[in-house]
Each structure stands twice: as C-alpha cells, then as structure tokens.
Motif scaffolding. Structure first.
Motif, PDB file in Angstrom:
ATOM      1  N   LYS A   1       0.775  -1.338   0.074  1.00 54.32           N
ATOM      2  CA  LYS A   1       0.200  -0.128  -0.015  1.00 54.32           C
ATOM      3  C   LYS A   1       0.844   1.132   0.082  1.00 54.32           C
ATOM      4  CE  LYS A   1      -3.737  -2.465   2.678  1.00 54.32           C
ATOM      5  NZ  LYS A   1      -4.259  -2.616   3.705  1.00 54.32           N
ATOM      6  N   SER A   2       1.876   1.439   1.005  1.00 51.21           N
ATOM      7  CA  SER A   2       2.893   2.364   0.839  1.00 51.21           C
ATOM      8  C   SER A   2       3.996   1.835   1.474  1.00 51.21           C
ATOM      9  CB  SER A   2       2.115   3.662   1.430  1.00 51.21           C
ATOM     10  OG  SER A   2       1.743   3.395   2.821  1.00 51.21           O
ATOM     11  N   ASP A   3       4.824   2.752   1.694  1.00 50.57           N
ATOM     12  CA  ASP A   3       6.246   2.452   2.353  1.00 50.57           C
ATOM     13  C   ASP A   3       6.253   2.822   3.790  1.00 50.57           C
ATOM     14  OD1 ASP A   3       9.025   1.219   2.759  1.00 50.57           O
ATOM     15  OD2 ASP A   3       9.864   3.237   2.209  1.00 50.57           O
ATOM     16  N   VAL A   4       5.628   1.700   4.719  1.00 50.47           N
ATOM     17  CA  VAL A   4       5.408   2.106   5.910  1.00 50.47           C
ATOM     18  C   VAL A   4       6.537   1.410   6.842  1.00 50.47           C
ATOM     19  CG1 VAL A   4       2.793   1.998   5.771  1.00 50.47           C
ATOM     20  CG2 VAL A   4       4.098  -0.013   6.214  1.00 50.47           C
ATOM     21  N   PRO A   5       6.889   1.970   8.237  1.00 49.16           N
ATOM     22  CA  PRO A   5       7.785   1.518   8.727  1.00 49.16           C
ATOM     23  C   PRO A   5       7.508   0.168   9.498  1.00 49.16           C
ATOM     24  CG  PRO A   5       6.906   3.308   9.996  1.00 49.16           C
ATOM     25  CD  PRO A   5       6.390   3.429   8.524  1.00 49.16           C
ATOM     26  N   VAL A   6       8.418  -0.586   9.912  1.00 50.21           N
ATOM     27  CA  VAL A   6       8.174  -1.960  10.637  1.00 50.21           C
ATOM     28  C   VAL A   6       9.067  -1.521  11.995  1.00 50.21           C
ATOM     29  CG1 VAL A   6       8.580  -4.233  10.855  1.00 50.21           C
ATOM     30  CG2 VAL A   6       8.140  -3.404   8.645  1.00 50.21           C
TER      31      VAL A   6
END
Length: 138
Positions: free
Chosen positions: A97-102
């Motif tokens: 979906k989008s570049d989200v942090p882990v």
C-alpha cells in the motif's frame, strides 16, 4: 636634605618623548588592518526542503507495522498471536500500500533468535528498515 641629589642649573633634564613611538604603532596597526586578507571559508551548501502540509491520506496510510516479541517467544500483531509466515504476509501487504515503517517491540527476556527470525521474515516481506525497541514484559 643633603642625601637628595639636586639638579644643577647646568645639568639638563632628559625626558623620553614617546609620542612618535605611539604614532608609529598606530600607523603600523592601520597598515596591518588595511592589508589583512579576510578569507571567507566556504561550507557545504544545503538544499533545505520547503515544508508542505501533510495530506490526510498520507497520515492515514503511514500506520507502522508493530510486531511484539514476548518473553514467551510469541509474536503479537494488533493483539493477536501470529506465526512467522504470517509476519511475512503482514509486512508484504502493508508495504504494498505504501512504504510504512516496521517496528519491533521486544520484551526483556525474549530470545534473540526469535527476534532475528522475525526480522528476517519482515525483510523477506519487503521491509527495508526495521526499528527495534525493548519494552517491559506485560
């Protein structure tokens, strides 16, 4: 008063006139000030980005994937226990979906091997950067 030495009228009084010396010092000072080369040191030029108001869509989709490794060596996401294969799927769907942090929250006392396995599965799922924090056990 006989111990004092008196000047006779024939003796000349000698004074040191320091006015020419002070004038010379000021002339030298002015000379050095005028002839000094002022060097401007160049630094690194930085392109500062202009701040832009955040989009509401961007705020909504930037929810990080939070994985918690417990002292029982279980992996928890959104209050549910998940397997290592599920970690890979969760990260893959979130990153698509989008570049989200882990973010990994590791409780004190959890095995380091489990933490490394979770990190490996998250990287296989597409996570480029993983933040690791330690938390107190619940």
């Amino acid at each position: 008063m006989s111990s004092r030495s008196r000047l006779n009228k024939t003796e000349e009084r000698t004074d040191i006139n320091i006015s020419p010396m002070i004038d010379m010092v000021f002339i030298l000072l002015i000379f050095f000030i005028v002839t000094t080369v002022f060097v401007e040191e160049e630094g690194i030029s930085v392109d500062k980005p202009t701040p832009q108001p955040p989009d509401k869509e961007q705020e909504e989709r930037d929810e990080p994937v939070i994985l918690r490794v417990t002292t029982n060596n279980q992996v928890i996401h959104d209050g549910n226990v998940v397997t290592l294969n599920r970690v890979e799927t969760l990260v893959k769907t979130a990153i698509s979906k989008s570049d989200v942090p882990v973010i990994m929250q590791v409780e004190r006392g959890a095995l380091a091997g489990v933490m490394v396995q979770v990190m490996d599965r998250a990287k296989v799922g597409g996570a480029e950067k993983i933040s690791v924090t330690s938390v107190e056990a619940q």
